[in-house]
Design a protein around this motif. Structure first.
Motif, PDB file in Angstrom:
ATOM      1  N   HIS A  62       0.817  -1.186   0.290  1.00  0.00           N
ATOM      2  CA  HIS A  62      -0.219  -0.439  -0.194  1.00  0.00           C
ATOM      3  C   HIS A  62       0.457   1.116  -0.128  1.00  0.00           C
ATOM      4  CE1 HIS A  62      -3.374  -2.773   1.297  1.00  0.00           C
ATOM      5  NE2 HIS A  62      -4.624  -1.753   1.341  1.00  0.00           N
ATOM      6  N   HIS A  79      -5.362   6.044  -7.308  1.00  0.00           N
ATOM      7  CA  HIS A  79      -6.091   6.181  -7.009  1.00  0.00           C
ATOM      8  C   HIS A  79      -6.382   4.651  -7.868  1.00  0.00           C
ATOM      9  CE1 HIS A  79      -7.832   8.942  -4.664  1.00  0.00           C
ATOM     10  NE2 HIS A  79      -6.874  10.176  -5.356  1.00  0.00           N
ATOM     11  N   LEU A 108      -5.576   2.169  -5.541  1.00  0.00           N
ATOM     12  CA  LEU A 108      -6.730   1.891  -4.081  1.00  0.00           C
ATOM     13  C   LEU A 108      -7.857   1.039  -4.791  1.00  0.00           C
ATOM     14  CD1 LEU A 108      -6.280   5.012  -2.742  1.00  0.00           C
ATOM     15  CD2 LEU A 108      -4.839   3.171  -2.219  1.00  0.00           C
ATOM     16  N   ASP A 109      -8.514   1.319  -6.031  1.00  0.00           N
ATOM     17  CA  ASP A 109      -9.754   1.119  -6.430  1.00  0.00           C
ATOM     18  C   ASP A 109      -9.396  -0.300  -6.456  1.00  0.00           C
ATOM     19  OD1 ASP A 109     -11.198   3.447  -6.339  1.00  0.00           O
ATOM     20  OD2 ASP A 109     -10.591   3.774  -8.773  1.00  0.00           O
ATOM     21  N   ASN A 128      -9.650  -2.832  -3.703  1.00  0.00           N
ATOM     22  CA  ASN A 128     -11.038  -2.910  -3.090  1.00  0.00           C
ATOM     23  C   ASN A 128     -11.136  -4.469  -3.950  1.00  0.00           C
ATOM     24  OD1 ASN A 128     -12.923  -2.194  -1.235  1.00  0.00           O
ATOM     25  ND2 ASN A 128     -13.692  -1.059  -3.293  1.00  0.00           N
ATOM     26  N   THR A 129     -11.061  -4.600  -4.501  1.00  0.00           N
ATOM     27  CA  THR A 129     -11.715  -6.329  -5.357  1.00  0.00           C
ATOM     28  C   THR A 129     -11.532  -7.317  -5.095  1.00  0.00           C
ATOM     29  OG1 THR A 129      -9.800  -5.988  -7.078  1.00  0.00           O
ATOM     30  CG2 THR A 129     -12.334  -4.315  -7.089  1.00  0.00           C
ATOM     31  N   PRO A 154     -13.382  -2.033   2.717  1.00  0.00           N
ATOM     32  CA  PRO A 154     -13.719  -1.155   2.341  1.00  0.00           C
ATOM     33  C   PRO A 154     -12.332  -0.369   2.135  1.00  0.00           C
ATOM     34  CG  PRO A 154     -13.725  -0.595   4.350  1.00  0.00           C
ATOM     35  CD  PRO A 154     -13.398  -1.663   4.853  1.00  0.00           C
ATOM     36  N   ARG A 155     -12.894   0.412   0.725  1.00  0.00           N
ATOM     37  CA  ARG A 155     -11.616   1.616  -0.480  1.00  0.00           C
ATOM     38  C   ARG A 155     -11.222   2.603   0.640  1.00  0.00           C
ATOM     39  NH1 ARG A 155     -10.027   5.661  -2.866  1.00  0.00           N
ATOM     40  NH2 ARG A 155      -9.644   5.897  -4.848  1.00  0.00           N
ATOM     41  N   ARG A 156     -12.156   2.908   1.467  1.00  0.00           N
ATOM     42  CA  ARG A 156     -11.850   3.671   2.879  1.00  0.00           C
ATOM     43  C   ARG A 156     -10.358   3.221   3.868  1.00  0.00           C
ATOM     44  NH1 ARG A 156     -13.703   9.126   3.629  1.00  0.00           N
ATOM     45  NH2 ARG A 156     -15.657   9.924   2.457  1.00  0.00           N
ATOM     46  N   HIS A 210      -8.421   0.876   3.095  1.00  0.00           N
ATOM     47  CA  HIS A 210      -7.179   1.008   2.072  1.00  0.00           C
ATOM     48  C   HIS A 210      -6.963   2.514   1.880  1.00  0.00           C
ATOM     49  CE1 HIS A 210      -7.423  -3.348   0.862  1.00  0.00           C
ATOM     50  NE2 HIS A 210      -8.377  -2.337  -0.148  1.00  0.00           N
ATOM     51  N   GLN A 211      -7.850   3.390   1.783  1.00  0.00           N
ATOM     52  CA  GLN A 211      -6.927   4.711   1.671  1.00  0.00           C
ATOM     53  C   GLN A 211      -6.699   5.417   2.844  1.00  0.00           C
ATOM     54  OE1 GLN A 211     -10.132   7.525   0.407  1.00  0.00           O
ATOM     55  NE2 GLN A 211     -10.014   9.023   2.189  1.00  0.00           N
TER      56      GLN A 211
END
Length: 414
Positions: free
Chosen positions: A120, A290, A293-294, A297-298, A305-307, A309-310
């Protein structure tokens, strides 16, 4: 002559010629103070030895099949470009000590969560170099997380996990061979981009020596900081050992010894100069981050959740963690917005992991964690690759005439 001779003129062209000659010398080693390394010139040099080999293979229509096996066959037949390439990649610099790499590898195996979370931070950190982001854009990886996002991600992770097998990282070993294949992959991508005619060589060459060497700190000492951030225990000896491992990997990848230093302190000093020279995140850098990150998320391996990873990137993408980029938080530069609740929950999880990891101070537990950690990392990577072998084959490059015609194996392997 390869197509990587760049059109710089005047005094810079002279400096580029000097460092390029060093890169074209198999096993080059010559002491130099970190402050004397010509950072700007090295950014205009790719990998002359690997480029000469790949160009020979391309000219003789040898680009199908197993690239590494073909290169070995050419070496056995006495082809000079193959002999020079393997003389370089098999050369062991004076500062390499495989036994000294073992404490760092042991630390990595004990901390599989920190190792995986390192993706990450370490990957986005490379995107702060706009040239690296442009390379990714050239292979289409900015679109929908990249058409082959999962495969590329897990192939990268395969190399990272394999690096913890110290004996396998000796010249000729299976883990070492993985990184040689990655070096050839990078060379094919670089040459494809140059054939496209859409790269501004007055600024840099794609996947330059500087970009390759920049990864040394990001995948070495910086990843140790990430492991610590997620509760892992790592001593200074283990950090230096891990840094040595990544200096060796960067050397396998073609980075000249001038850009790696001979000690942890020299490597840090050179890396700081490199990162502060390259740090110029742009729109492609933000888009690529991004996209990553997307994509994460998969992935089932990262049940966040996406947040979430953020929040991970916000936690580890700081000046204090990276240490080499000056006083900037590179997560901000990459357009990663705060996620307060997710960041708070992540800090609680990290605190819990820190408490849990105290058990690894017990010698018996420590040995067991190290013994089984490699298997766990390899298992996760194998599952991510859907039990297929990592291929390390290049994605077709946009506007490369060979890719468009389908005449190279890059097209066939997409």
């Amino acid at each position: 002559m390869t197509s990587t001779i760049n059109p710089t003129t005047g005094e810079l062209a002279t400096r580029v010629a000097i460092v390029r000659a060093k890169a074209a010398t198999p096993g080059f080693e010559e002491p130099i103070a970190p402050a004397d390394v010509d950072i700007e010139a090295w950014n205009h040099v790719g990998d002359p030895l690997a480029e000469a080999l790949v160009e020979f293979m391309r000219d003789h229509k040898l680009m199908s099949g197993d690239f590494y096996a073909t290169a070995r066959r050419l070496q056995a037949e006495g082809e000079p470009t193959a002999e020079a390439f393997f003389a370089d990649v098999e050369h062991i610099p004076a500062w390499v000590d495989f036994d000294a790499m073992r404490p760092g590898a042991d630390m990595g195996r004990r901390n599989p969560i920190g190792m995986m979370m390192g993706m990450h931070g370490a990957l986005p950190a490379t995107y702060t170099d706009p040239a690296t982001a442009r390379v990714m854009a050239s292979t289409g990886r900015l679109e929908k997380g990249g058409v082959d996002f999962h495969r590329r991600f897990w192939e990268t992770a395969s190399g990272f996990a394999g690096a913890l097998d110290v004996d396998g990282m000796r010249p000729g070993g299976p883990r070492w061979e993985q990184w040689v294949r990655i070096r050839l992959l990078h060379t094919m991508i670089r040459l494809g981009i140059l054939r496209s005619g859409r790269w501004d060589l007055s600024e840099s060459t794609p996947i330059s020596q500087l970009a390759t060497a920049a990864a040394t700190h990001l995948f070495g000492p910086y990843r140790v900081e990430i492991i610590r951030s997620f509760g892992g225990i790592a001593t200074r000896e283990e950090e230096d050992s891990f840094a040595l491992m990544w200096r060796w990997i960067s050397r396998i990848e073609g980075a000249n010894t001038e850009l790696l230093g001979t000690t942890p302190d020299e490597q840090f000093a050179v890396s700081r100069r490199i990162h502060q020279f390259l740090y110029r995140p742009d729109a492609d850098s933000v888009a690529l981050t991004h996209s990553l990150l997307d994509g994460l998320n998969t992935m089932r391996a990262f049940p966040l959740p996406r947040r979430g990873h953020q929040a991970v990137l916000r936690r580890i993408g700081t000046a204090e963690m990276a240490r080499t980029m000056g006083d900037v938080d590179f997560a901000d530069g990459l357009g990663v917005n705060p996620a307060p609740l997710a960041e708070f929950l992540l800090s609680l999880a990290a605190l819990g992991l820190r408490g849990f990891n105290q058990i690894t101070r017990v010698p018996l537990v420590r040995r067991a964690a190290s013994k089984h950690g490699q298997g766990l990392l390899d298992y996760v990577v194998t599952r991510g690759l859907e039990r297929r072998t990592a291929q390390y084959r290049p994605t077709p490059v946009r506007h490369d005439p060979d890719s468009a015609k389908g005449t190279t194996s890059e097209k066939k392997s997409a």
